[in-house]
Design an enzyme around this catalytic site. Sequence first.
Site, PDB file in Angstrom:
ATOM      1  N   LYS A  21       0.834  -1.215   0.000  1.00 58.63           N
ATOM      2  CA  LYS A  21       0.000   0.000   0.000  1.00 58.63           C
ATOM      3  C   LYS A  21       0.871   1.269   0.000  1.00 58.63           C
ATOM      4  CE  LYS A  21      -2.938   2.013   3.716  1.00 58.63           C
ATOM      5  NZ  LYS A  21      -2.030   2.830   4.423  1.00 58.63           N
ATOM      6  N   SER A  22       1.862   1.302   0.885  1.00 59.14           N
ATOM      7  CA  SER A  22       2.696   2.513   0.996  1.00 59.14           C
ATOM      8  C   SER A  22       3.444   2.780  -0.311  1.00 59.14           C
ATOM      9  CB  SER A  22       3.733   2.342   2.110  1.00 59.14           C
ATOM     10  OG  SER A  22       3.122   2.391   3.359  1.00 59.14           O
ATOM     11  N   ARG A  26       2.906   5.902  -3.214  1.00 59.47           N
ATOM     12  CA  ARG A  26       4.044   6.742  -3.596  1.00 59.47           C
ATOM     13  C   ARG A  26       4.314   6.648  -5.104  1.00 59.47           C
ATOM     14  NH1 ARG A  26       4.556   5.495   1.673  1.00 59.47           N
ATOM     15  NH2 ARG A  26       5.945   6.688   3.026  1.00 59.47           N
ATOM     16  N   ARG A 126      -8.041  12.937  11.826  1.00 65.39           N
ATOM     17  CA  ARG A 126      -6.599  12.640  11.813  1.00 65.39           C
ATOM     18  C   ARG A 126      -5.782  13.921  11.888  1.00 65.39           C
ATOM     19  NH1 ARG A 126      -5.789   7.726   9.161  1.00 65.39           N
ATOM     20  NH2 ARG A 126      -3.773   7.714  10.220  1.00 65.39           N
ATOM     21  N   SER A 169       7.347   9.835  11.435  1.00 65.44           N
ATOM     22  CA  SER A 169       6.258   9.427  10.548  1.00 65.44           C
ATOM     23  C   SER A 169       6.722   9.387   9.093  1.00 65.44           C
ATOM     24  CB  SER A 169       5.100  10.428  10.709  1.00 65.44           C
ATOM     25  OG  SER A 169       4.356  10.533   9.530  1.00 65.44           O
ATOM     26  N   GLN A 171       4.787   9.346   6.580  1.00 68.05           N
ATOM     27  CA  GLN A 171       3.943  10.236   5.771  1.00 68.05           C
ATOM     28  C   GLN A 171       4.450  11.675   5.851  1.00 68.05           C
ATOM     29  OE1 GLN A 171      -0.103   9.571   6.962  1.00 68.05           O
ATOM     30  NE2 GLN A 171      -0.091   7.474   6.221  1.00 68.05           N
ATOM     31  N   ASP A 316       1.604  -0.369  12.125  1.00 72.68           N
ATOM     32  CA  ASP A 316       0.327  -0.825  11.565  1.00 72.68           C
ATOM     33  C   ASP A 316       0.005  -2.266  11.979  1.00 72.68           C
ATOM     34  OD1 ASP A 316      -0.015   1.585  10.336  1.00 72.68           O
ATOM     35  OD2 ASP A 316       0.765   0.941   8.394  1.00 72.68           O
ATOM     36  N   ARG A 347      -6.609   3.144  17.998  1.00 72.07           N
ATOM     37  CA  ARG A 347      -6.412   1.685  17.915  1.00 72.07           C
ATOM     38  C   ARG A 347      -6.187   1.031  19.266  1.00 72.07           C
ATOM     39  NH1 ARG A 347      -3.470   1.111  12.021  1.00 72.07           N
ATOM     40  NH2 ARG A 347      -5.435   1.076  10.880  1.00 72.07           N
ATOM     41  N   ARG A 389      -7.577  -2.605   9.656  1.00 72.45           N
ATOM     42  CA  ARG A 389      -6.615  -3.471  10.363  1.00 72.45           C
ATOM     43  C   ARG A 389      -7.232  -4.084  11.622  1.00 72.45           C
ATOM     44  NH1 ARG A 389      -2.574  -2.721   6.958  1.00 72.45           N
ATOM     45  NH2 ARG A 389      -1.922  -0.622   6.390  1.00 72.45           N
TER      46      ARG A 389
HETATM   47  C1  S3P Z   1       2.549   5.177   6.157  1.00 71.86           C
HETATM   48  C2  S3P Z   1       3.099   5.530   7.350  1.00 71.86           C
HETATM   49  C3  S3P Z   1       2.470   5.215   8.649  1.00 71.86           C
HETATM   50  C4  S3P Z   1       1.454   4.087   8.505  1.00 71.86           C
HETATM   51  C5  S3P Z   1       0.521   4.293   7.340  1.00 71.86           C
HETATM   52  C6  S3P Z   1       1.300   4.393   6.042  1.00 71.86           C
HETATM   53  C7  S3P Z   1       3.234   5.571   4.913  1.00 71.86           C
HETATM   54  O1  S3P Z   1       1.779   6.347   9.129  1.00 71.86           O
HETATM   55  O2  S3P Z   1       0.716   3.973   9.714  1.00 71.86           O
HETATM   56  O3  S3P Z   1      -0.385   3.201   7.243  1.00 71.86           O
HETATM   57  O4  S3P Z   1       2.843   5.097   3.830  1.00 71.86           O
HETATM   58  O5  S3P Z   1       4.170   6.366   4.998  1.00 71.86           O
HETATM   59  P1  S3P Z   1       2.557   7.559   9.869  1.00 71.86           P
HETATM   60  O6  S3P Z   1       3.450   8.185   8.891  1.00 71.86           O
HETATM   61  O7  S3P Z   1       1.434   8.475  10.294  1.00 71.86           O
HETATM   62  O8  S3P Z   1       3.252   6.929  11.020  1.00 71.86           O
END
Ligand code: S3P
Length: 435
Positions: A21-22, A26, A126, A169, A171, A316, A347, A389
Amino acid sequence: MIIEIKRSGPLLGRVRLPGDKSISHRALLFASFARGNSVIENILDANTTRHMVDVLVNLGVPIKIFTNSEGSPTAKITGCPLLEYNRPKITVDCKRSATTMRFFMGALAAVPSDVYLIGDNVLNQRPMERVALPLRLMGATVETTNGHAPVYMRGGQLNGIDYRMPVSSGQLQTALLLAALNASSNSTISYEGTIRDHSVRLLRAQGANIESIPGQIFVRPSTLNPLNVSIPGDMSSASFLIAAAILVPESDITIERVNLNPGRIGLLNAVSEMGASISIEDQYNIAGEPCGDIRVRHSKLRGIELSSDQVLTMIDEIPIFAVLSLAAHGTTTVRDAAELRVKDTDRIDSIITSLSPFSAKITPRNDGFSVVGPQKLAGCVVKSEKDHRIEMSMIVAALVANGSTQILDAGEYKESFPSFLEILNQHGATLQCRV
Ligand code: S3P
């Protein structure tokens, strides 16, 4: 939708998972802002990545999604540097996806347009200020709604930044990298601990001038070349199958082509430490990422205390780790995981609410929880939580609970792993869905 789950027989065989997914998020985004044609194979075809594709299509990016000759979902994208989109007003509807919103905040910070980033009620909870603050320091106008979405932005010329991230993080790091690539001077991004570095790897593969040492990334403004990659399997999705195989007696499965990025393998390390029979059968590189085939067999576990760096590299996976800890002999403790409170749901609360109907006893902490095991789980009728999840963790708990389980109002798993039930059924479990 109602999912009915019976106590499972052994899970056996070889499994190949959908794309990570990540990395899918990207790759779709970065290819859209690179001049020229990119081809991305084995992208995750799930609700979360469809939202990303919808946003890009609405922006005017030509994207074609099709199934390639090997049967994998593939995206063909004709990208163009973002600054050339030249729109007075841009609305980005991120639906449920925080990843989409945070990435677009960074990507659009240099664009001189009125930008409105909106999402659903879950996304509106969020935290977005963590991204807004450094973007303001770089020169963008960013207004959050009490720290959350909806977000209004007006971008423009950005200065480089020397910034220490207050939260570790992936993200936030990605949003800053995207802004820094479009700034007028160099940037340095510093952080604590081990963070998934998919963005650094992909952007470098696209020719971006980015260097890194542990804890620091140095970025020079750069344009991006197109991307041709095949996306490896998702470690977070794999974790549900790993847990199921550890818990269900006589199971023995091999999950092929899984991404083993150092920022993602906390669960593998944790279950090894707990005594699980788990090994990496083959190791290779896909898309500049370490990957491998994971073999996992039914095992007895002992309780452990997770370190804060372990928590970061399995953030996660904590919900499914909670299910594993219920089977472990002794005490298992999770600390330094307060970030769980600002995920798709709180969570820590959701782990307890969703597993209590199975007779699980979990003691919450402000920043985690503790469990004394082993505990026997009982099948039950339980309502799902609005969290993919958490729902998949309930499904795995049901595979080892006595009797059968019904999960009501279910279907969240489609957010990130639409083939989850089918894969479980193909390898030995008995699950049925009713509308
Ligand atoms: C992710 C980073 C994580 C993760 C999310 C995907 C990413 O979040 O929990 O499911 O793709 O960089 P955070 O960056 O908020 O920790």
